[in-house]
Write a protein that holds these residues in place. Sequence first.
Motif, PDB file in Angstrom:
ATOM      1  N   PRO B 113     -17.301   1.631 -20.923  1.00 17.86           N
ATOM      2  CA  PRO B 113     -17.365   3.093 -20.960  1.00 17.86           C
ATOM      3  C   PRO B 113     -18.701   3.633 -20.449  1.00 17.86           C
ATOM      4  CG  PRO B 113     -17.793   2.217 -23.145  1.00 17.86           C
ATOM      5  CD  PRO B 113     -17.654   1.028 -22.222  1.00 17.86           C
ATOM      6  N   VAL B 114     -18.979   3.414 -19.179  1.00 22.46           N
ATOM      7  CA  VAL B 114     -20.225   3.962 -18.618  1.00 22.46           C
ATOM      8  C   VAL B 114     -19.879   4.761 -17.362  1.00 22.46           C
ATOM      9  CG1 VAL B 114     -21.609   2.034 -19.478  1.00 22.46           C
ATOM     10  CG2 VAL B 114     -20.724   1.969 -17.129  1.00 22.46           C
ATOM     11  N   SER B 115     -20.788   5.654 -16.989  1.00 20.90           N
ATOM     12  CA  SER B 115     -20.512   6.460 -15.802  1.00 20.90           C
ATOM     13  C   SER B 115     -20.536   5.563 -14.569  1.00 20.90           C
ATOM     14  CB  SER B 115     -21.540   7.589 -15.671  1.00 20.90           C
ATOM     15  OG  SER B 115     -22.789   7.053 -15.291  1.00 20.90           O
ATOM     16  N   GLY B 116     -19.640   5.837 -13.656  1.00 20.84           N
ATOM     17  CA  GLY B 116     -19.566   5.056 -12.433  1.00 20.84           C
ATOM     18  C   GLY B 116     -18.630   3.869 -12.539  1.00 20.84           C
ATOM     19  N   ALA B 117     -18.077   3.628 -13.735  1.00 18.62           N
ATOM     20  CA  ALA B 117     -17.205   2.456 -13.905  1.00 18.62           C
ATOM     21  C   ALA B 117     -15.910   2.599 -13.117  1.00 18.62           C
ATOM     22  CB  ALA B 117     -16.907   2.231 -15.390  1.00 18.62           C
ATOM     23  N   GLU B 118     -15.621   3.827 -12.641  1.00 20.36           N
ATOM     24  CA  GLU B 118     -14.381   4.047 -11.893  1.00 20.36           C
ATOM     25  C   GLU B 118     -14.600   3.849 -10.386  1.00 20.36           C
ATOM     26  OE1 GLU B 118     -16.282   6.304 -13.308  1.00 20.36           O
ATOM     27  OE2 GLU B 118     -16.890   7.443 -11.551  1.00 20.36           O
ATOM     28  N   LEU B 119     -15.830   3.547  -9.984  1.00 22.76           N
ATOM     29  CA  LEU B 119     -16.113   3.351  -8.554  1.00 22.76           C
ATOM     30  C   LEU B 119     -15.320   2.169  -7.986  1.00 22.76           C
ATOM     31  CD1 LEU B 119     -19.986   3.794  -8.644  1.00 22.76           C
ATOM     32  CD2 LEU B 119     -18.419   5.239  -7.312  1.00 22.76           C
ATOM     33  N   HIS B 120     -15.110   2.222  -6.676  1.00 23.22           N
ATOM     34  CA  HIS B 120     -14.474   1.097  -6.002  1.00 23.22           C
ATOM     35  C   HIS B 120     -15.323  -0.159  -6.197  1.00 23.22           C
ATOM     36  CE1 HIS B 120     -11.093   2.634  -3.635  1.00 23.22           C
ATOM     37  NE2 HIS B 120     -11.708   3.798  -3.796  1.00 23.22           N
ATOM     38  N   ASN B 121     -14.662  -1.272  -6.190  1.00 25.51           N
ATOM     39  CA  ASN B 121     -15.331  -2.574  -6.305  1.00 25.51           C
ATOM     40  C   ASN B 121     -15.916  -2.848  -7.686  1.00 25.51           C
ATOM     41  OD1 ASN B 121     -14.630  -2.653  -3.682  1.00 25.51           O
ATOM     42  ND2 ASN B 121     -16.718  -2.794  -2.871  1.00 25.51           N
ATOM     43  N   VAL B 122     -15.570  -2.011  -8.667  1.00 23.94           N
ATOM     44  CA  VAL B 122     -15.841  -2.371 -10.058  1.00 23.94           C
ATOM     45  C   VAL B 122     -14.523  -2.935 -10.580  1.00 23.94           C
ATOM     46  CG1 VAL B 122     -16.489  -1.579 -12.362  1.00 23.94           C
ATOM     47  CG2 VAL B 122     -17.565  -0.563 -10.326  1.00 23.94           C
ATOM     48  N   ILE B 201     -29.665 -12.092 -16.933  1.00 25.89           N
ATOM     49  CA  ILE B 201     -30.467 -11.098 -17.640  1.00 25.89           C
ATOM     50  C   ILE B 201     -29.829 -10.912 -19.013  1.00 25.89           C
ATOM     51  CG2 ILE B 201     -31.226  -8.691 -17.665  1.00 25.89           C
ATOM     52  CD1 ILE B 201     -31.019  -8.755 -14.574  1.00 25.89           C
ATOM     53  N   THR B 202     -30.607 -11.181 -20.061  1.00 26.89           N
ATOM     54  CA  THR B 202     -30.035 -11.111 -21.406  1.00 26.89           C
ATOM     55  C   THR B 202     -30.687  -9.992 -22.210  1.00 26.89           C
ATOM     56  OG1 THR B 202     -31.639 -12.733 -22.164  1.00 26.89           O
ATOM     57  CG2 THR B 202     -29.492 -13.565 -21.480  1.00 26.89           C
ATOM     58  N   GLY B 203     -30.011  -9.600 -23.271  1.00 23.76           N
ATOM     59  CA  GLY B 203     -30.543  -8.566 -24.158  1.00 23.76           C
ATOM     60  C   GLY B 203     -30.597  -7.189 -23.519  1.00 23.76           C
ATOM     61  N   ARG B 204     -29.832  -6.987 -22.475  1.00 22.74           N
ATOM     62  CA  ARG B 204     -29.816  -5.686 -21.791  1.00 22.74           C
ATOM     63  C   ARG B 204     -28.370  -5.236 -21.606  1.00 22.74           C
ATOM     64  NH1 ARG B 204     -34.091  -6.359 -23.099  1.00 22.74           N
ATOM     65  NH2 ARG B 204     -36.084  -6.329 -21.994  1.00 22.74           N
ATOM     66  N   GLU B 205     -28.200  -3.931 -21.656  1.00 22.24           N
ATOM     67  CA  GLU B 205     -26.867  -3.382 -21.418  1.00 22.24           C
ATOM     68  C   GLU B 205     -26.822  -2.698 -20.074  1.00 22.24           C
ATOM     69  OE1 GLU B 205     -25.373  -0.895 -24.560  1.00 22.24           O
ATOM     70  OE2 GLU B 205     -26.262  -2.249 -26.062  1.00 22.24           O
ATOM     71  N   VAL B 206     -25.630  -2.594 -19.557  1.00 20.81           N
ATOM     72  CA  VAL B 206     -25.418  -1.768 -18.364  1.00 20.81           C
ATOM     73  C   VAL B 206     -25.201  -0.344 -18.845  1.00 20.81           C
ATOM     74  CG1 VAL B 206     -23.814  -1.277 -16.473  1.00 20.81           C
ATOM     75  CG2 VAL B 206     -24.499  -3.640 -16.980  1.00 20.81           C
ATOM     76  N   THR B 207     -25.984   0.593 -18.315  1.00 19.49           N
ATOM     77  CA  THR B 207     -25.857   1.983 -18.771  1.00 19.49           C
ATOM     78  C   THR B 207     -25.149   2.863 -17.751  1.00 19.49           C
ATOM     79  OG1 THR B 207     -28.081   2.417 -17.952  1.00 19.49           O
ATOM     80  CG2 THR B 207     -27.857   1.898 -20.293  1.00 19.49           C
ATOM     81  N   ALA B 208     -25.122   2.441 -16.498  1.00 23.25           N
ATOM     82  CA  ALA B 208     -24.425   3.238 -15.484  1.00 23.25           C
ATOM     83  C   ALA B 208     -24.208   2.399 -14.239  1.00 23.25           C
ATOM     84  CB  ALA B 208     -25.232   4.486 -15.131  1.00 23.25           C
ATOM     85  N   MET B 209     -23.251   2.848 -13.440  1.00 29.34           N
ATOM     86  CA  MET B 209     -23.083   2.271 -12.111  1.00 29.34           C
ATOM     87  C   MET B 209     -23.119   3.422 -11.120  1.00 29.34           C
ATOM     88  SD  MET B 209     -20.423  -0.799 -12.720  1.00 29.34           S
ATOM     89  CE  MET B 209     -19.726  -0.670 -14.338  1.00 29.34           C
ATOM     90  N   ARG B 210     -23.748   3.172  -9.977  1.00 28.91           N
ATOM     91  CA  ARG B 210     -23.904   4.266  -9.016  1.00 28.91           C
ATOM     92  C   ARG B 210     -23.422   3.837  -7.640  1.00 28.91           C
ATOM     93  NH1 ARG B 210     -29.750   5.813 -11.356  1.00 28.91           N
ATOM     94  NH2 ARG B 210     -30.473   4.316  -9.802  1.00 28.91           N
ATOM     95  N   GLY B 211     -22.983   4.807  -6.876  1.00 29.09           N
ATOM     96  CA  GLY B 211     -22.537   4.556  -5.519  1.00 29.09           C
ATOM     97  C   GLY B 211     -21.828   5.789  -5.022  1.00 29.09           C
ATOM     98  N   SER B 212     -21.635   5.883  -3.691  1.00 28.66           N
ATOM     99  CA  SER B 212     -20.970   7.070  -3.163  1.00 28.66           C
ATOM    100  C   SER B 212     -19.462   6.956  -3.335  1.00 28.66           C
ATOM    101  CB  SER B 212     -21.363   7.290  -1.697  1.00 28.66           C
ATOM    102  OG  SER B 212     -21.144   6.110  -0.956  1.00 28.66           O
TER     103      SER B 212
END
Lengths: 126, 408
Positions: B113-122, B201-212
């Motif tokens: 549930p992060v922004s950009g998760a609906e982008l192509h190639n996700v 990379i451990t102990g980190r979350e993905v907060t967003a995905m970006r792309g056009s």
Amino acid sequence: MTENAVIEPLPEVTGRKWSRACTTDEVPEDEGLLLTTLPKTSVFAADGEFYCVDDTCTHETYSLAEGWLEGCIVECTLHNAKFDLRTGEALSPPAERAIAVHPVIVKNNVVYVALPQNYLVKSEQA
Amino acid sequence: MNQLQHIAIIGASAAGVAAAGAMRRGGFDGTITLHDGGRHLPYERPPLSKSAVSRGLKEIQSATSYAELEIELLLGQRAVALTTDREVIFDSAPTIRPDRVLLATGVSARRLPVSGAELHNVLYLRDAGDAEALSAELHRGGPLVLVGGGFIGLEIAAVARTLGIDVTVVETQERPLFNVVGPEVGGLITALHHDRGVRIITGREVTAMRGSKAVEEVVLSDGRVLPAATVVVGVGVVPNDQLVRTHGVKLSGGVVVDAHGQTDDPWIWAAGDVAVRRHRHLRRVGRIEHWDTAQRHGATVGSSMVGDLQEDTAVPYVWSDQYELSYQAFGRGEPTDQVVLRDGAQPDEFLAFSLSEGRVHAVAGINRPRDVRAGRSLVESGATVSAEALRDPATNLRRLPVLGGATK
């Protein structure tokens, strides 16, 4: 494996050829002995009898000689398919098809197996 | 069982197919319908994450076996509701009124549930279509970012590295597989991937995905930005229990069933990943999301549904292909277990046992298939054994002295 090294006559089996596979004490207790044939075959000792089967699990390419033997049942240690050494029947998924079973005769502590004519038998003495 | 004329199975999954076969082999001569929204002949899912080369789908059973067993395989029929009138409603097929219904609907990939998760190639990886999409992306090249260091993520990492692709795994825990196999085994498998060039990379979350349009970057909770041509999200699964969510059947992270697969509604049964149950060799009630277990559970529930009551007690088994190696495990450890590693453990060859009060509850290994299998017998027997003996590479596990009596 040795072809035509049989001294005593063995009963003829249509479409098959007898080969010397190994001595009885070469067959390990809990697993199979892989023979030098194509397709691969292996010999098992189970409940006082000797069995010879096609070595490759019918689910995925894996050696049943490296399997887990309990009684006359060999279990593939890759994905747990089980086969009956007496009949070749697949007893447990994911295998669906049986493995081929080959006639065995033991004489003077030597295991002879009757493999189909089209199986290649590599001689260790070559 | 004369009153049983028609059993409907929802989901041509490992569990569903096994159940159908078991019903027939158990002597049931009524109608068996096997419904699935997909169009493919029932296929094995485990290979989907294990190869980037499309070798075609591996069928669970031959195409002809369904007709031989008189199982009506009805593909392209997605069930949308079970009614209290004991009807099954489909999106594009007539409503049926079976005498019993089996849910073998499995699980779906949890969405991120992060922004950009609906982008192509996700991408997510669960079915044949997902695998095809992923394979196409990987052949276009990297970089590849894997969100979640579970087995599926790491299998994809291995496949991608084999193709020479730049791979980064982002894991929220301190180690990949931390919750699944514990820190010791997780550490070994992490090292295996480090050695083959996977960035972890451990102990980190993905907060967003970006792309056009397609994804271009992945943003982490520490502000780092990773370039990405493809992202695969593998952050767990959710049960496909939608059909019974408003039905009143007991749910608890899946469909709750008894030892034979029956829910608290005698009409509805469940098998495989979607089922929540107690298992003789596990210490926690829950779902068991293993392909091998799904097949075995499906078979016993199928038998039970036609009157031959059976219980799946096979020690849960999982395997995972990592590069040319095979990880295998039986049973399930708990965080409080003592983990015993056999001396000489290396990332590409090890054996680990999870013990509690001297009893083996789980065994895991890479490149030790017969020892792992021997470990299964220890889990089955419940006998008390010596941790020292387990640690010693010279010990023949099949001949391990038993210290105490079996409890199981």
